[in-house]
Structures are given as C-alpha cells and as structure tokens.
Design a protein around this motif. Structure first.
Motif, PDB file in Angstrom:
ATOM      1  N   LEU A  68      35.532  -0.410  10.569  1.00 52.91           N
ATOM      2  CA  LEU A  68      35.040  -0.831   9.262  1.00 52.91           C
ATOM      3  C   LEU A  68      33.660  -1.451   9.392  1.00 52.91           C
ATOM      4  CD1 LEU A  68      38.444  -2.350   8.179  1.00 52.91           C
ATOM      5  CD2 LEU A  68      37.450  -0.195   7.388  1.00 52.91           C
ATOM      6  N   PHE A  69      32.776  -0.945   8.608  1.00 52.01           N
ATOM      7  CA  PHE A  69      31.391  -1.408   8.651  1.00 52.01           C
ATOM      8  C   PHE A  69      31.095  -2.210   7.382  1.00 52.01           C
ATOM      9  CE2 PHE A  69      26.884  -0.411   7.515  1.00 52.01           C
ATOM     10  CZ  PHE A  69      26.299  -1.196   8.489  1.00 52.01           C
ATOM     11  N   ASN A  70      30.517  -3.356   7.577  1.00 54.03           N
ATOM     12  CA  ASN A  70      30.228  -4.250   6.459  1.00 54.03           C
ATOM     13  C   ASN A  70      28.917  -3.847   5.784  1.00 54.03           C
ATOM     14  OD1 ASN A  70      29.749  -6.315   4.699  1.00 54.03           O
ATOM     15  ND2 ASN A  70      30.008  -7.965   6.209  1.00 54.03           N
ATOM     16  N   THR A  71      29.043  -3.179   4.635  1.00 47.62           N
ATOM     17  CA  THR A  71      27.838  -2.654   3.986  1.00 47.62           C
ATOM     18  C   THR A  71      26.932  -3.749   3.431  1.00 47.62           C
ATOM     19  OG1 THR A  71      29.107  -2.362   1.978  1.00 47.62           O
ATOM     20  CG2 THR A  71      28.832  -0.439   3.384  1.00 47.62           C
ATOM     21  N   SER A  72      27.497  -4.929   3.212  1.00 49.93           N
ATOM     22  CA  SER A  72      26.630  -5.998   2.707  1.00 49.93           C
ATOM     23  C   SER A  72      25.690  -6.496   3.797  1.00 49.93           C
ATOM     24  CB  SER A  72      27.470  -7.157   2.174  1.00 49.93           C
ATOM     25  OG  SER A  72      28.135  -7.784   3.245  1.00 49.93           O
ATOM     26  N   ARG A  73      25.961  -6.061   5.035  1.00 55.28           N
ATOM     27  CA  ARG A  73      25.073  -6.458   6.130  1.00 55.28           C
ATOM     28  C   ARG A  73      24.271  -5.266   6.671  1.00 55.28           C
ATOM     29  NH1 ARG A  73      24.106 -10.578   8.623  1.00 55.28           N
ATOM     30  NH2 ARG A  73      25.010 -12.568   8.020  1.00 55.28           N
ATOM     31  N   ALA A  74      24.251  -4.221   5.884  1.00 56.96           N
ATOM     32  CA  ALA A  74      23.569  -3.014   6.353  1.00 56.96           C
ATOM     33  C   ALA A  74      22.062  -3.221   6.423  1.00 56.96           C
ATOM     34  CB  ALA A  74      23.872  -1.846   5.425  1.00 56.96           C
ATOM     35  N   GLY A  75      21.434  -2.434   7.289  1.00 57.96           N
ATOM     36  CA  GLY A  75      19.993  -2.533   7.471  1.00 57.96           C
ATOM     37  C   GLY A  75      19.234  -2.035   6.251  1.00 57.96           C
ATOM     38  N   GLU A  76      17.960  -2.400   6.220  1.00 54.40           N
ATOM     39  CA  GLU A  76      17.128  -2.044   5.091  1.00 54.40           C
ATOM     40  C   GLU A  76      17.023  -0.521   4.968  1.00 54.40           C
ATOM     41  OE1 GLU A  76      12.712  -3.222   4.014  1.00 54.40           O
ATOM     42  OE2 GLU A  76      13.788  -4.793   5.107  1.00 54.40           O
TER      43      GLU A  76
END
Ligand SMILES: Nc1ncnc2c1ncn2[C@@H]1O[C@H](COP(=O)(O)OP(=O)(O)OP(=O)(O)O)[C@@H](O)[C@H]1O
Ligand SMILES: [Mg+2]
Lengths: 252, 396
Positions: A68-76
């Motif tokens: 699970l990848f946290n999209t709220s912490r995704a790169g610019e």
C-alpha cells in the motif's frame, strides 16, 4: 501513522525454479516504511532482501499480499493513472489514502517509480558515456524542468556529497566511493519519497562505505525514507530501525 | 520539453561510446559505399550506359551524307516501329569555315554517344537556352588577309560567344568543355540545345544546310525491372538485318548511314541479372547487419536500459534513446562511406562528372541505407522491453 509512505500486508513472493521446485523468497512479509527514517533490512545471502526491494519498487510482481502506497505523500507531479482494477478499489476505500500498487500495470508502476522512487545499486550502475553531472541529470531529462535548472541542481547535489571539481569526470575516472556518491545524487535529484539501496557499500572499503552511509543519513534527514538492504552487520549503527530477514520471513 | 531534450541527448551521447561507435560507423560506411556503388551502377543504366543497355546508335556515313529532311523522314518511320520507345537525332551545321554547331535535346543527352555528359572535362553539360559546351582545348580561328585561320583565341568555361549581324544578336555562354569523340579536325565544335540550334541557324546560318550526324534509337522496356524481358525481346526483334530498322538505314532515299551499332541483348541481360543479384545480396547483408547491430546495441546497453527503466523512463523514452544512437550511426556511416568514395576517386584522379556521385544516386542510396536500418530499429525497439531492471540488483 500519517508518516507511513508504504506499508505491506502479508506479501508473499514465490519463485518457480525448474519444473517443480518452489522458492518462497518472501513469506507473509508485513512492514512499513516511514518518512525520514533509515530502515535497514539485514539478512544473510539468499534471505530475500533484494526480492523485497524489487516488490516494493514495483520492479517485480508479488504472488500474494498487498503493498500500500500512501498517495498523500506522493512526490511532486505524481498522478494516479487509473485502470479498471484499481478504480474499483479506490472507490471502495475512498476514506484511505493508501492504494495497492500490486494492482497496477506497468505504465502505472513506471509513473510510480518516476515520481517517488530513487535507487542506489551495489555496482553503482552509472551510465559510462555520461559525465558525473549528466548521470545525476539523467533522472530529470524526462521532466519538464529546464535544462539549466537541472544542471544547477545537479551540481549543487554533487557539491553536497563532496564531489567538487569532479562534475565533468566520466564514471571510469572516479573511484568506487565517488561513483557511488554520484549514484546517490542521481537517486536524489528527482526528490524521491523513498530511496532503495541494495548493498550500497558492498563494493567499497569500510572508509568509503561509512562515508556513503553518512550521506544516506543526511538524505533521510531531509524527509525521504531510505531503505537499505545489506548483509553487513557493521552498518547497523547507521540505521534508525532494523528489520531482520531470514528465509523470506522477517523479525524485528 | 522533455522529449526534445531526450532526442538531443541521445544523439549527443551516442558519439561518446567511442569504440562501439567507430566500429559501427566503419561497418555502415562500407555498407553505404557498397549500396551507393550499386545505386550508381543502376543509375548508369539510364545515363552513361543508356545506349549499351537498350539502344541502337546509327551514324551518318560522313560529312553531309544525311540531310535534315532525310533524317526527319527516317525519324518518323523508325519512331512508328512497335518496339521503339524513342528516337533522337543529333544534327549540325557549319558556321563559317571554322565553327560546327551541334544541336542536342537535353532529354536525350545520354543518347549522344560522342558527346554525352560524362565526357565533360570541366564545367557542366547544357541544361537550358543560352548554354553552350565547347570541345576541349577549343580555339576560335579567323582568317586575316590571305592566310586562313592564322588568328586563334582559345575558349574556356565562362566565355561568352557573341554573334552579331545587322539585324540581330545572339549570345551563348560556355558552361563547360567536353572531350567529345567527334572527328572534325580544325573545326571548333559547339554543342547547344536544339532550340538554340534552330534560332542560331535561322539568324546566322540560313545559307548553310543542316545535316544529321547520328541517330539514337531506344527500345521499349523498363531498365529497372530485373524480371521483365521487354528490353531483351525488343532488342532481339530489331537486331536483324532483315528488320525495318536495318532496311530503312540501308535505303539511300533516307541518306547514307553506317550500319547500326547496338547493345548485345544476351550480354546485357546477363549483366543486368547478375548486378541485380549482387545488389540483392548487398541489401540482405545490410538488413542482417542492421539487425545484428541493433541487437548488439540492446545487449551492450542493457544495464543502462535497466537503469532507465528503474528510474521510471517510459518505454517510448527509452526507445528514443536507442533510436538516437542507431540513426546517428547509420547517417554518419553513410556520409563517411560517401567521403571514402570521394577520397578514393580523388586519389585515383578520376573526375567527378561521372554518374557515381550524382544527386539521384546519393538520394537513392541514402534512402536505401536509411530504409535498411528500419528492420533493425524495429527489432531493437521491441527487444529492449525484455531487459528487466531486476538485473541491476545482481552484482556484475
Ligand atoms: N528469478 C528468480 N528465480 C528463482 N529464484 C529466485 C529468483 N530470484 C531470487 N530467487 C531466490 O529467492 C531467494 C531470495 O533471493 P534474493 O535475491 O532476494 O536474496 P538476497 O537476500 O538479496 O541475497 P544476496 O544477499 O545474496 O543478494 C533466493 O533463494 C534466490 O535463490
Ligand atoms: Mg541481493
């Protein structure tokens, strides 16, 4: 925790070797990776360290489980490209920011790596025909950032890891430690959320190895998670957190 | 924009892999030279070798032996033969005692065996109105007093020939010198277009007759169709003393002609077939070479490709990278190959007026070389996908 960038749920990876033999390279691995930490995965040869990194970065598929990848912490610049499979999923879990990357296709995974993941390899893997600074720039050539800005940024990074006056050297004119520092800059130039490093000091003597690890520490202080896979127990002192792995199973 | 930067860099960085680059440029240079050579050979079919490939060449027996009227009527009769594609007449008239003017149709310049463009030694052939080509080392002579031809001025490329009489003037520019094979001692030979020929005769030579020097007969058939035997059949059909072509030239009503000189059908057919065969071998070899090359490129660069994929380069972006290198190599290789030919000719002191390096040859061979790289490019742009970034985690 809101700081989690990735968490895995019972990830299992099974390789088939030959006709019948089955290798359980990862066995129900659940772990999380937090922003700003150095997470060290330590285990003997063949324990599954590389396999974890491959799965977490989307270079390889998992047999079972979720990443699970946290999209709220995704790169610019990262945008989720939707496909049928994960459209259902994201509507099902509207409340959560976590998306399961194991449902992604290759295109989505490419975008995922492009904006979120940096790599440092044991054998550096610098492109031999590119000068040091160009190697650093290479991860931004596909971006929309103007070339002059990329150059400026890359030189700044190289200076930061102590490579002054070597910006225009070709990889074969640099020592192993210097090459690895270039590789670190290359991983960092696109400001990734996670840097995966597989035996980053494996080809270096302990002095330059320690220097590399100190650089890693600096990176993590700036917010990126650094995940280091190694069998070298001596590196423990640089870790914020350690996960031991043995025969595909982890223990803390 | 990212894409443009990728293209630029892929070309720029391709030059950096020196040993690989030079090796393949040399290989491509050889291939290109080979292809260019054959394109040149085939180009000669419709130029320098036109008569040898599909022509009958018939000369008048001597000065004044065929009048313009006779030539025009045999022209009509031969043109109507079913095997004949075209007929060209080469005529002349004398201007004073020292100048002989020849008229050429620029469309049939290659059929004028004694004065075709490949015999030019300096400058160029006549293209349009006002152009004139003069025989090599030409001199203009004039009579002064009672001594014939005792004043002479040599003529060169760039000179203007100015004709003037009380009612009109006429100017020709010497655009080239030709090592023509016409035997006419003591005559300055000037070659101009048929249109200029008519005007010059009307204004300045009306009192002297126009004669025919020679006639070229081209048979029907495509020079570039290796499996078509039209040329061969038509040549064979005419190549017989009992056929109208021969009968007409023997009929003194049409003037006094020498026996026709013609391409030997069997030899020509064999020659064409074997050249095409070599050419096909060259092409197949070229395709195999580019496939091999592109295969090797992906192999040599596989770790690099893996790095780019790990970094998050899209497939199209990696493809640009590979194509950049392949195309740079084939294009640079092509020009190196041409340069090699030029240098070879130069060291052999051969002239460049020959057809090997004319524009069409170059364009066609360039097209072929670039076209040959397509299968290789396709191969590389599919095969790199099989390179998995996972290899990077394995130590070398
Ligand atoms: N492609 C594959 N096919 C079959 N088995 C594989 C494959 N890749 C890895 N394995 C197996 O999976 C297990 C874990 O491999 P992995 O490469 O993750 O080990 P590692 O911990 O990175 O070891 P090292 O420290 O030697 O790099 C090993 O038993 C290995 O043999
Ligand atoms: Mg490993």
């Amino acid at each position: 925790m809101g700081d989690q960038i990735i968490k895995t749920e019972k990830v299992t990876k099974i390789y088939k070797r030959g006709r019948s033999e089955i290798v359980r390279a990862l066995d129900k691995v659940s772990l999380e990776i937090n922003a700003g930490e150095i997470l060290m995965i330590i285990g003997p040869s063949g324990s599954g360290k590389t396999t974890i990194l491959n799965c977490l970065s989307g270079l390889d598929t998992v047999t079972e489980g979720k990443i699970l990848f946290n999209t709220s912490r995704a790169g610019e610049g990262f945008k989720i490209i939707e496909n049928k499979k994960n459209k259902e999923e994201s509507s099902r879990k509207k409340s959560s920011n976590f998306i399961d990357i194991t449902t992604w296709n290759e295109k989505q995974l490419t975008a995922y790596r492009r904006h979120n993941i940096g790599f440092v390899f044991q054998a550096w893997e610098l492109i031999p025909t590119l000068k040091a600074v160009e190697n650093v720039e290479s991860s931004l050539y596909t971006s929309r950032i103007p070339s002059s800005e990329i150059r400026e940024k890359s030189i700044k990074l190289l200076r930061k890891v102590g490579l002054i006056d070597k910006e225009y050297a070709y990889p074969d004119q640099l020592s192993g430690g210097e090459q690895q520092r270039v590789a670190i800059c290359r991983a960092l130039s696109k400001e990734p959320r996670i840097v995966f490093a597989d035996e980053p000091t494996g080809n270096l003597d302990s002095d330059s190895g320690n220097q590399i690890m100190r650089q890693m520490k600096i990176i993590s202080r700036e917010g990126a998670a650094v995940v280091i896979a190694t069998h070298n127990m001596e590196l423990r002192k640089f870790a914020d957190r350690i996960i031991k792995i043995h025969d595909g199973q982890i223990s803390f | 924009m990212g894409k443009w930067r990728l293209i630029k860099n892929s070309v720029r960085f391709a030059f950096r892999a020196k040993r690989r680059w030079i090796t393949f440029v040399i290989i491509f240079a050889f291939l290109s030279a080979f292809i260019t050579f054959f394109a040149g050979v085939f180009n000669m079919y419709s130029t320098d070798e036109l008569l040898e490939q599909k022509g009958f060449y018939i000369k008048a027996n001597g000065y004044g032996s065929v009048t313009d009227a006779q030539a025009q009527s045999i022209f009509t009769d031969i043109s109507s033969l079913s095997q004949v594609e075209s007929v060209a007449l080469f005529r002349y008239f004398d201007l004073g005692d020292y100048i002989r003017v020849f008229g050429v149709d620029p469309d049939f310049k290659w059929a004028f065996r004694e004065a075709k463009p490949s015999l030019i030694t300096d400058g160029r052939y006549i293209h349009s109105l006002g152009d004139a080509v003069v025989s090599q080392n030409a001199t203009i002579k004039a009579d002064v007093g009672t001594f014939p031809g005792n004043i002479s001025v040599s003529l060169q490329k760039g000179d203007i020939l100015h004709f003037e009489n009380p009612t009109t003037t006429f100017e020709l520019k010497v655009v080239g010198e030709i090592n023509d094979r016409i035997v006419a001692p003591d005559k300055l030979r000037i070659f101009i277009t048929n249109d200029d020929f008519e005007s010059l005769h009307a204004d300045f030579g009306a009192s002297t007759p126009i004669y025919c020097y020679s006639m070229a007969v081209l048979v029907k058939g495509d020079l570039y169709a290796p499996f078509n035997s039209d040329i061969y059949d038509n040549m064979n059909a005419l190549d017989d003393p009992s056929e109208p072509l021969f009968l007409l030239t023997e009929n003194l009503a049409f003037g006094d002609w020498l026996d026709p000189d013609y391409a030997i059908p069997d030899t020509v057919k064999k020659d064409r077939a074997s050249r095409f065969l070599y050419f096909i071998f060259g092409m197949v070899g070229g395709i195999l070479l580019t496939i091999l090359y592109n295969f090797l490129i992906v192999w040599f660069r596989r770790r690099e490709i893996a790095v780019l994929r790990a970094m998050g380069y899209e497939k199209g972006e990696i493809r640009i990278n590979l194509l950049g290198e392949s195309l740079t190599i084939s294009i640079v290789g092509y020009f190196v190959g041409i340069l090699a030919i030029v240098i070879y000719f130069w060291t052999q002191q051969m002239t460049f007026t020959n057809q090997l390096l004319n524009l069409w040859t170059l364009l066609i061979s360039f097209g072929i070389v670039v076209g040959l790289t397509v299968p290789g490019l396709l191969l590389s742009s599919f095969s790199f996908v099989r390179v998995s970034p996972v290899i990077l985690f394995k130590a070398r």
